[in-house]
Scaffold this motif. Structure first.
Motif, PDB file in Angstrom:
ATOM      1  N   VAL A  59       3.418   7.519   5.033  1.00  0.00           N
ATOM      2  CA  VAL A  59       4.508   7.608   6.005  1.00  0.00           C
ATOM      3  C   VAL A  59       4.079   8.417   7.224  1.00  0.00           C
ATOM      4  O   VAL A  59       4.307   8.007   8.372  1.00  0.00           O
ATOM      5  CB  VAL A  59       5.766   8.218   5.355  1.00  0.00           C
ATOM      6  N   THR A  60       3.455   9.570   6.989  1.00  0.00           N
ATOM      7  CA  THR A  60       3.052  10.411   8.119  1.00  0.00           C
ATOM      8  C   THR A  60       1.958   9.744   8.949  1.00  0.00           C
ATOM      9  O   THR A  60       1.965   9.842  10.179  1.00  0.00           O
ATOM     10  CB  THR A  60       2.571  11.780   7.627  1.00  0.00           C
ATOM     11  N   ASP A  61       1.025   9.058   8.304  1.00  0.00           N
ATOM     12  CA  ASP A  61      -0.018   8.337   9.057  1.00  0.00           C
ATOM     13  C   ASP A  61       0.598   7.221   9.895  1.00  0.00           C
ATOM     14  O   ASP A  61       0.220   7.016  11.055  1.00  0.00           O
ATOM     15  CB  ASP A  61      -1.053   7.756   8.092  1.00  0.00           C
ATOM     16  N   ALA A  62       1.547   6.496   9.299  1.00  0.00           N
ATOM     17  CA  ALA A  62       2.199   5.415  10.039  1.00  0.00           C
ATOM     18  C   ALA A  62       3.011   5.971  11.207  1.00  0.00           C
ATOM     19  O   ALA A  62       3.071   5.362  12.281  1.00  0.00           O
ATOM     20  CB  ALA A  62       3.099   4.609   9.105  1.00  0.00           C
ATOM     21  N   GLY A 115       5.120  -3.808  17.413  1.00  0.00           N
ATOM     22  CA  GLY A 115       5.263  -3.065  16.168  1.00  0.00           C
ATOM     23  C   GLY A 115       6.042  -3.798  15.105  1.00  0.00           C
ATOM     24  O   GLY A 115       5.844  -3.563  13.907  1.00  0.00           O
ATOM     25  N   ARG A 116       6.932  -4.678  15.507  1.00  0.00           N
ATOM     26  CA  ARG A 116       7.717  -5.434  14.532  1.00  0.00           C
ATOM     27  C   ARG A 116       6.845  -6.312  13.640  1.00  0.00           C
ATOM     28  O   ARG A 116       7.207  -6.609  12.500  1.00  0.00           O
ATOM     29  CB  ARG A 116       8.708  -6.343  15.261  1.00  0.00           C
ATOM     30  N   LEU A 159       4.118  -0.052   9.760  1.00  0.00           N
ATOM     31  CA  LEU A 159       4.381   0.556  11.059  1.00  0.00           C
ATOM     32  C   LEU A 159       5.819   0.310  11.501  1.00  0.00           C
ATOM     33  O   LEU A 159       6.460   1.199  12.065  1.00  0.00           O
ATOM     34  CB  LEU A 159       3.401   0.019  12.100  1.00  0.00           C
ATOM     35  N   ARG A 160       6.346  -0.905  11.273  1.00  0.00           N
ATOM     36  CA  ARG A 160       7.681  -1.212  11.792  1.00  0.00           C
ATOM     37  C   ARG A 160       8.765  -0.362  11.135  1.00  0.00           C
ATOM     38  O   ARG A 160       9.825  -0.145  11.722  1.00  0.00           O
ATOM     39  CB  ARG A 160       8.007  -2.690  11.636  1.00  0.00           C
ATOM     40  N   THR A 161       8.523   0.142   9.915  1.00  0.00           N
ATOM     41  CA  THR A 161       9.535   0.951   9.248  1.00  0.00           C
ATOM     42  C   THR A 161       9.697   2.314   9.914  1.00  0.00           C
ATOM     43  O   THR A 161      10.805   2.842   9.995  1.00  0.00           O
ATOM     44  CB  THR A 161       9.169   1.138   7.762  1.00  0.00           C
ATOM     45  N   VAL A 162       8.608   2.884  10.410  1.00  0.00           N
ATOM     46  CA  VAL A 162       8.680   4.212  11.023  1.00  0.00           C
ATOM     47  C   VAL A 162       8.778   4.153  12.542  1.00  0.00           C
ATOM     48  O   VAL A 162       9.087   5.147  13.183  1.00  0.00           O
ATOM     49  CB  VAL A 162       7.457   5.063  10.628  1.00  0.00           C
ATOM     50  N   LEU A 163       8.524   2.989  13.138  1.00  0.00           N
ATOM     51  CA  LEU A 163       8.504   2.880  14.598  1.00  0.00           C
ATOM     52  C   LEU A 163       9.853   3.236  15.211  1.00  0.00           C
ATOM     53  O   LEU A 163       9.920   3.960  16.216  1.00  0.00           O
ATOM     54  CB  LEU A 163       8.107   1.454  14.993  1.00  0.00           C
TER      55      LEU A 163
END
Length: 215
Positions: A101-104, A124-125, A130-134
């Motif tokens: 999570v933190t890397d993303a 990002g989608r 990535l799209r979850t944390v963007l």
């Protein structure tokens, strides 16, 4: 009634149909740790195949229902993620123990800085994880609400409709497509991960440079 596995797209679709698509996409598009491990690409593509009616296994889904639910889930989830980021998202990210999570989150921040808000929210989608944390990261960074809403809606609709229609097209043109569904889903995942490769190479080079630098 057998238990539903939210990580398994077939289980979600069999139990909830188009509403399952809405719920999973909502969570995956913005609920951080909750949505980080949910299927997105691997749910939309099989849902499109099932809409075509050529698959050997039930359920048969209505294309318009899946398209609407996919769009609503993706867009509403993105907005929820943004609000989470605006109201306590930084503290939530700081408390998480998941390195993925933190890397993303760091990759999402670099994406927004490199491409600008509009392009980053659309690109990002299409990138898993990535799209979850963007969207929460966009809220943390104070992306203007109107700008965010416009571009995350464009990205959410493009992503969700493209994958559903791709599955529908193949399902309508290839007999017994479910015989090849697992390899096709794996291919979708691999293709969606390709945009991460340049970023991973840059990260490795940066780490190598830090390790080799004196002091």
């Amino acid at each position: 009634m057998t238990a539903v596995n939210p990580m398994d797209s077939a289980s979600v679709l069999a139990a909830f149909g188009a509403l399952g698509v809405l719920a999973v996409l909502f969570a995956e598009s913005g609920l951080l740790v909750v949505g980080f491990f949910l299927p997105g690409d691997t749910l939309l593509f099989p849902a499109g195949v099932l809409c075509a009616g050529s698959a050997q296994q039930p359920p048969r889904l209505a294309l318009w229902q899946v398209l609407v639910c996919a769009a609503v889930g993706a867009v509403a989830g993105g907005q929820a993620g943004y609000l989470i980021g605006r109201h306590g998202g930084r503290a939530l990210l700081a408390r998480t123990s998941s390195r993925r999570v933190t890397d993303a989150a760091r990759r999402a921040e670099r994406l927004l800085a490199r491409y600008g808000y509009g392009k980053a929210l659309v690109i990002g989608r299409f990138i898993p994880l990535l799209r979850t944390v963007l969207h929460p990261v966009a809220g943390v960074l104070g992306v203007p609400a109107r700008t965010f809403t416009l571009w995350q809606t464009v990205g959410g609709v493009l992503w969700s409709q493209t994958l559903v229609l791709a599955g529908y097209t193949l399902g309508a043109s290839v007999p017994h497509i479910d015989d090849y569904l697992l390899p096709l889903v794996a291919l979708v995942v691999v293709v969606s991960l390709l945009p991460l490769l340049p970023e991973l190479r840059r990260s490795r080079k940066a780490r190598r440079a830090r390790d080799e630098s004196p002091g």
